[in-house]
Motif scaffolding. Sequence first.
Motif, PDB file in Angstrom:
ATOM      1  N   THR A 196       0.836  -1.188  -0.023  1.00 53.33           N
ATOM      2  CA  THR A 196       0.060   0.088  -0.127  1.00 53.33           C
ATOM      3  C   THR A 196       0.838   1.209   0.014  1.00 53.33           C
ATOM      4  O   THR A 196       1.884   1.219   0.296  1.00 53.33           O
ATOM      5  N   ALA A 197       0.293   2.303  -0.351  1.00 54.90           N
ATOM      6  CA  ALA A 197       1.151   3.608  -0.285  1.00 54.90           C
ATOM      7  C   ALA A 197       1.638   4.134   1.105  1.00 54.90           C
ATOM      8  O   ALA A 197       2.753   4.317   1.617  1.00 54.90           O
ATOM      9  N   LYS A 198       0.767   3.551   2.120  1.00 55.41           N
ATOM     10  CA  LYS A 198       1.052   3.563   3.416  1.00 55.41           C
ATOM     11  C   LYS A 198       2.406   3.032   3.915  1.00 55.41           C
ATOM     12  O   LYS A 198       3.323   3.373   4.366  1.00 55.41           O
ATOM     13  N   ASP A 199       2.432   1.544   3.431  1.00 56.87           N
ATOM     14  CA  ASP A 199       3.603   0.645   3.663  1.00 56.87           C
ATOM     15  C   ASP A 199       4.842   1.235   2.680  1.00 56.87           C
ATOM     16  O   ASP A 199       5.695   1.154   3.640  1.00 56.87           O
ATOM     17  N   LEU A 200       4.567   1.835   1.699  1.00 60.86           N
ATOM     18  CA  LEU A 200       5.780   2.504   0.985  1.00 60.86           C
ATOM     19  C   LEU A 200       6.287   3.554   1.676  1.00 60.86           C
ATOM     20  O   LEU A 200       7.442   3.823   1.954  1.00 60.86           O
ATOM     21  N   ALA A 201       5.554   4.635   2.270  1.00 59.48           N
ATOM     22  CA  ALA A 201       5.887   5.581   3.090  1.00 59.48           C
ATOM     23  C   ALA A 201       6.869   4.881   4.362  1.00 59.48           C
ATOM     24  O   ALA A 201       7.805   5.470   4.653  1.00 59.48           O
ATOM     25  N   GLU A 202       6.375   3.844   4.897  1.00 61.14           N
ATOM     26  CA  GLU A 202       7.209   3.514   6.182  1.00 61.14           C
ATOM     27  C   GLU A 202       8.482   2.901   5.671  1.00 61.14           C
ATOM     28  O   GLU A 202       9.428   3.043   6.459  1.00 61.14           O
ATOM     29  N   HIS A 203       8.387   2.095   4.667  1.00 62.97           N
ATOM     30  CA  HIS A 203       9.601   1.756   4.225  1.00 62.97           C
ATOM     31  C   HIS A 203      10.823   2.297   3.468  1.00 62.97           C
ATOM     32  O   HIS A 203      11.797   2.267   3.429  1.00 62.97           O
ATOM     33  N   ARG A 232      16.697   4.653  11.337  1.00 59.92           N
ATOM     34  CA  ARG A 232      16.041   5.365  12.433  1.00 59.92           C
ATOM     35  C   ARG A 232      16.589   6.786  12.215  1.00 59.92           C
ATOM     36  O   ARG A 232      15.770   7.729  12.415  1.00 59.92           O
ATOM     37  N   ALA A 233      17.509   7.296  11.759  1.00 62.27           N
ATOM     38  CA  ALA A 233      17.834   8.703  11.520  1.00 62.27           C
ATOM     39  C   ALA A 233      17.092   9.062  10.364  1.00 62.27           C
ATOM     40  O   ALA A 233      16.490  10.474  10.619  1.00 62.27           O
ATOM     41  N   THR A 234      16.436   8.560   9.413  1.00 64.44           N
ATOM     42  CA  THR A 234      15.535   9.024   8.398  1.00 64.44           C
ATOM     43  C   THR A 234      14.365   9.239   9.054  1.00 64.44           C
ATOM     44  O   THR A 234      13.622  10.265   8.909  1.00 64.44           O
ATOM     45  N   ALA A 235      13.845   8.381   9.985  1.00 60.61           N
ATOM     46  CA  ALA A 235      12.528   8.362  10.539  1.00 60.61           C
ATOM     47  C   ALA A 235      12.639   9.772  11.516  1.00 60.61           C
ATOM     48  O   ALA A 235      11.506  10.487  11.399  1.00 60.61           O
ATOM     49  N   ARG A 236      13.561   9.984  12.007  1.00 63.35           N
ATOM     50  CA  ARG A 236      13.791  11.220  12.932  1.00 63.35           C
ATOM     51  C   ARG A 236      13.373  12.466  12.034  1.00 63.35           C
ATOM     52  O   ARG A 236      12.978  13.349  12.412  1.00 63.35           O
TER      53      ARG A 236
END
Length: 153
Positions: free
Chosen positions: A55-62, A146-150
Amino acid sequence: MTDERRAAALEHLMTVGRQHSMVTVMFHSAIAAKQGLNATEEKTLDVLQRRGPLTAKDLAEHTGLAPASVTGMLDRLQAKGFVRRVKHPTDKRRVLVELDETRLAELAVFFEEWARDIVRACEEFDAQELETVNRFLEVMTEAQSRATARLTG
């Protein structure tokens, strides 16, 4: 290993890591440009190839991209014929993004020579050394995720 030797090795790692990061970005940008893509689009296709339809949401997370950015990127990738949106097989409210394997095969050509280069370059390393490199890359991938998520919050 002495503290001084370890500090020097870490400093060298930072320099080599920056160089490797730069050539990696430039390599993927060059491949992407051959197909009218940008590097983010090309790497998103890689995520879909490795993980299957998402899903687009999954892609955003990955990818660590903002959902609005993913939507715009998927619109562009669909317009270029690299992906299509399909109904989720079990949840009709959701949409999956899947690859067009024919278009993806056009990109694979650019990676074939590079894959041979990698195999040749790794011939000088034994299995234990390669396992250490693999472990290092796995740890660094997790740290960078993790750095990208921040950064993307």
